[in-house]
Structure formats: C-alpha cells, structure tokens
Write a protein that holds these residues in place. Sequence first.
Motif, PDB file in Angstrom:
ATOM      1  N   LEU A 110      -2.212  12.099  25.642  1.00  0.00           N
ATOM      2  CA  LEU A 110      -3.544  12.700  25.744  1.00  0.00           C
ATOM      3  C   LEU A 110      -4.619  11.620  25.874  1.00  0.00           C
ATOM      4  O   LEU A 110      -5.619  11.815  26.573  1.00  0.00           O
ATOM      5  CB  LEU A 110      -3.823  13.586  24.535  1.00  0.00           C
ATOM      6  CG  LEU A 110      -3.026  14.890  24.467  1.00  0.00           C
ATOM      7  CD1 LEU A 110      -3.360  15.651  23.183  1.00  0.00           C
ATOM      8  CD2 LEU A 110      -3.285  15.764  25.685  1.00  0.00           C
ATOM      9  N   ASN A 113      -4.544  10.632  29.405  1.00  0.00           N
ATOM     10  CA  ASN A 113      -4.902  11.708  30.325  1.00  0.00           C
ATOM     11  C   ASN A 113      -6.058  12.510  29.717  1.00  0.00           C
ATOM     12  O   ASN A 113      -5.857  13.552  29.091  1.00  0.00           O
ATOM     13  CB  ASN A 113      -3.691  12.606  30.579  1.00  0.00           C
ATOM     14  CG  ASN A 113      -2.542  11.886  31.245  1.00  0.00           C
ATOM     15  OD1 ASN A 113      -2.452  11.809  32.470  1.00  0.00           O
ATOM     16  ND2 ASN A 113      -1.648  11.329  30.437  1.00  0.00           N
ATOM     17  N   ASP A 115      -8.329  14.373  30.945  1.00  0.00           N
ATOM     18  CA  ASP A 115      -8.565  15.739  31.392  1.00  0.00           C
ATOM     19  C   ASP A 115      -7.760  16.736  30.569  1.00  0.00           C
ATOM     20  O   ASP A 115      -8.262  17.800  30.173  1.00  0.00           O
ATOM     21  CB  ASP A 115      -8.236  15.883  32.878  1.00  0.00           C
ATOM     22  CG  ASP A 115      -6.822  15.429  33.213  1.00  0.00           C
ATOM     23  OD1 ASP A 115      -6.253  14.607  32.455  1.00  0.00           O
ATOM     24  OD2 ASP A 115      -6.277  15.904  34.230  1.00  0.00           O
ATOM     25  N   TRP A 116      -6.508  16.378  30.260  1.00  0.00           N
ATOM     26  CA  TRP A 116      -5.686  17.268  29.429  1.00  0.00           C
ATOM     27  C   TRP A 116      -6.126  17.233  27.975  1.00  0.00           C
ATOM     28  O   TRP A 116      -6.003  18.230  27.256  1.00  0.00           O
ATOM     29  CB  TRP A 116      -4.214  16.893  29.554  1.00  0.00           C
ATOM     30  CG  TRP A 116      -3.609  17.414  30.818  1.00  0.00           C
ATOM     31  CD1 TRP A 116      -3.378  16.720  31.974  1.00  0.00           C
ATOM     32  CD2 TRP A 116      -3.198  18.758  31.074  1.00  0.00           C
ATOM     33  NE1 TRP A 116      -2.839  17.548  32.929  1.00  0.00           N
ATOM     34  CE2 TRP A 116      -2.714  18.801  32.407  1.00  0.00           C
ATOM     35  CE3 TRP A 116      -3.181  19.929  30.322  1.00  0.00           C
ATOM     36  CZ2 TRP A 116      -2.220  19.980  32.987  1.00  0.00           C
ATOM     37  CZ3 TRP A 116      -2.695  21.092  30.894  1.00  0.00           C
ATOM     38  CH2 TRP A 116      -2.228  21.115  32.210  1.00  0.00           C
ATOM     39  N   LYS A 119      -8.899  19.724  27.870  1.00  0.00           N
ATOM     40  CA  LYS A 119      -8.377  21.092  27.927  1.00  0.00           C
ATOM     41  C   LYS A 119      -7.813  21.510  26.572  1.00  0.00           C
ATOM     42  O   LYS A 119      -8.013  22.644  26.122  1.00  0.00           O
ATOM     43  CB  LYS A 119      -7.298  21.194  29.003  1.00  0.00           C
ATOM     44  CG  LYS A 119      -7.795  21.062  30.431  1.00  0.00           C
ATOM     45  CD  LYS A 119      -6.632  21.114  31.415  1.00  0.00           C
ATOM     46  CE  LYS A 119      -7.117  20.915  32.848  1.00  0.00           C
ATOM     47  NZ  LYS A 119      -5.979  20.915  33.812  1.00  0.00           N
ATOM     48  N   ILE A 143      -1.893  25.934  26.302  1.00  0.00           N
ATOM     49  CA  ILE A 143      -2.058  24.599  26.879  1.00  0.00           C
ATOM     50  C   ILE A 143      -1.449  23.537  25.980  1.00  0.00           C
ATOM     51  O   ILE A 143      -0.737  22.638  26.454  1.00  0.00           O
ATOM     52  CB  ILE A 143      -3.561  24.311  27.120  1.00  0.00           C
ATOM     53  CG1 ILE A 143      -4.090  25.206  28.242  1.00  0.00           C
ATOM     54  CG2 ILE A 143      -3.780  22.833  27.454  1.00  0.00           C
ATOM     55  CD1 ILE A 143      -5.580  25.063  28.487  1.00  0.00           C
ATOM     56  N   ILE A 147       1.618  20.906  26.741  1.00  0.00           N
ATOM     57  CA  ILE A 147       1.507  19.461  26.517  1.00  0.00           C
ATOM     58  C   ILE A 147       2.655  18.961  25.650  1.00  0.00           C
ATOM     59  O   ILE A 147       3.257  17.907  25.926  1.00  0.00           O
ATOM     60  CB  ILE A 147       0.147  19.141  25.869  1.00  0.00           C
ATOM     61  CG1 ILE A 147      -0.984  19.381  26.872  1.00  0.00           C
ATOM     62  CG2 ILE A 147       0.114  17.712  25.334  1.00  0.00           C
ATOM     63  CD1 ILE A 147      -2.376  19.334  26.275  1.00  0.00           C
ATOM     64  N   ARG A 205       2.813  15.863  33.687  1.00  0.00           N
ATOM     65  CA  ARG A 205       2.297  17.078  34.335  1.00  0.00           C
ATOM     66  C   ARG A 205       2.661  18.299  33.482  1.00  0.00           C
ATOM     67  O   ARG A 205       3.655  18.973  33.734  1.00  0.00           O
ATOM     68  CB  ARG A 205       2.856  17.216  35.745  1.00  0.00           C
ATOM     69  CG  ARG A 205       2.351  16.161  36.732  1.00  0.00           C
ATOM     70  CD  ARG A 205       2.851  16.440  38.145  1.00  0.00           C
ATOM     71  NE  ARG A 205       2.436  17.772  38.575  1.00  0.00           N
ATOM     72  CZ  ARG A 205       3.279  18.718  38.996  1.00  0.00           C
ATOM     73  NH1 ARG A 205       4.578  18.491  39.020  1.00  0.00           N
ATOM     74  NH2 ARG A 205       2.836  19.899  39.378  1.00  0.00           N
ATOM     75  N   GLU A 207       1.600  21.179  33.475  1.00  0.00           N
ATOM     76  CA  GLU A 207       1.617  22.449  34.196  1.00  0.00           C
ATOM     77  C   GLU A 207       3.024  22.859  34.632  1.00  0.00           C
ATOM     78  O   GLU A 207       3.231  24.008  35.039  1.00  0.00           O
ATOM     79  CB  GLU A 207       0.694  22.382  35.422  1.00  0.00           C
ATOM     80  CG  GLU A 207       1.084  21.378  36.487  1.00  0.00           C
ATOM     81  CD  GLU A 207       0.428  20.020  36.298  1.00  0.00           C
ATOM     82  OE1 GLU A 207       0.322  19.274  37.290  1.00  0.00           O
ATOM     83  OE2 GLU A 207       0.032  19.718  35.156  1.00  0.00           O
TER      84      GLU A 207
END
Length: 291
Positions: A110, A113, A115-116, A119, A143, A147, A205, A207
């Motif tokens: 995290l 990243n 952006d995550w 989120k 979310i 992760i 990723r 997602e």
Amino acid sequence: MRGLEEIMNHNIRYLWLPGSSYIPIPSNLEAWKRSRRLENNLMQIIEKRKDRGSYGDDLLGLILSETGKFSSDDKNISNKQQQVMDECKAFFLGGRETTSVLISWTILLLALNQDWQQKAHEEATAICGNGNPNMDYLGKLKIIGMILNETLRLYPPVVGVARQAFKELRLRDDFIIPKGVNVVGDILSVHRDPRYWGNDANEFRPERFRDGISKATSNHPYAFIPFSGGPRACIGQNYALLETKVVVTMIVKRFRFSVSSRYRHAPAAFLTLNPQHGMPIMVESIECSAY
C-alpha cells in the motif's frame, strides 16, 4: 517464542543430519533452554486454569477440554501435558508469525501503491465511520479483501508446503512418487506463474480478485494456495484473514504511510517470508495530513 523462531530460521539454512538436534552444540542448547522456559510458562497457565475449576471458553480452554482433565493418578498425564503445550506452540507460531508477516507486506504494498492506499482508506472510512471494524462491517470491506488476497499471492507468508507420500503415487504414466518420499510444493512460484496469472503476474493488481478467488483462479483451482489446499489446508486461515482485515482496516483509517528511502527490498524465505533488512515505513496521522 521469538527466540525459538530465530534459531529455527538460522538452522533451516544448513544441512540437517538425522539425530543432529540431540547434539549439545550451542544452538541446540539455546533452543532447549528457550523451549523449557516456554513450556514452564504454559504449564503455569494450565495450572491456574485447573485451580479455578474451569478451563474457560477461549482457545486454550477448548484444547484442555478436548485433551481431558489432568489428574495425579493419570498414567498419561505427561503425554497429555506435552500434547497441550505442542498445540499451543503450533498455534502461536502459526498464528502470530504468519499474520504479522502478512500485515507487514500489505502495508508495504500500500505504501508503494498510493492509489490503492487511498481506496482502502476511503472504503474503511465509509463503512466503519468513526468506529472500529466489527463482524457486520468485515464482509463489506471488498477493496481491502482484494488487497489482502493480492498480497497473499505476491508475498505468501509460507512459501512452500511439504507433504509425505504414504503410498506410491502415480501422477502421470511416466512420473511416480515412491512411498515415504517428501514432496515440497513451491507456493511462491505457483502464485507468480504467468500461465495462471498472465504476463503481469509479478505486478500488484488487486482487481484480479474483484469477482472473488474462484474467478481469479479460473485457469486452475489450485493456482492460489497461500494456506495450502485440500483436506490439509490451514485450519486457521479464516481466523487469520479476519484478524488481518481488522488490523489493516484500523491502520488505513488512521494513518497514511510511504516507503522510507532506507528500505532495501530483499524478501528472505525461511520459515516465513520476511524482509531481510527490515521494513522502514514513514507513517503520518490522517488527522495531520488529509488525502
């Protein structure tokens, strides 16, 4: 317990010979001393449970109830006590070490990243509000669940699982595993195999798990095995995931973090997958700095 883990991590790097654990060399002497100290502490806890007339309804209480009450005229009292202490050590090692490692790698990913991380913060704040996560909230943290699964894929706390063939196994017409042979499955390699995860298998990723684990691993049902699989899968996996989700949710709600310039990426796989040179992270309170 931490001292025993460090000794085991050190010894696992060297060739093991049958009977070598009984040789009175310094590392074995230190392991014996620490093991006795741990077992003495556990025995004191067990005796306190006996004195109060109830084992309790926590994990230790359940183990004691299943094992049976200790009595002075029980010929198997020594074996029962050792069984309880072995169970406690297994749960402590398997529960504390693996969970703390998973939380550490999650925070690092995290931090790398942002952006995550944002989120995750927004989801935790929206669902939990000013309170702490509870059972009603945990299932809604989609979310953060994605992760955690992606972290388990890239950095599984246990990178390999060992099994022994109790009988001769034929995997293919030309591949036979003889009885008694130990087989080690490389979890880390499976989790990063492009055949199952695509050419971006080494990328973070989350997602991938948007539609759940079964959809993410549609190419092979055992492409995602951070807790092993089948009838021998980790008995504590659900508890470990719930515990980790609670801790991570509380962290991302309250803090913002980034990777320190002193961080050196060097995962080291021994008993668990640890950062060899530590994991320095810069932490800032959300109250002091808004996203």
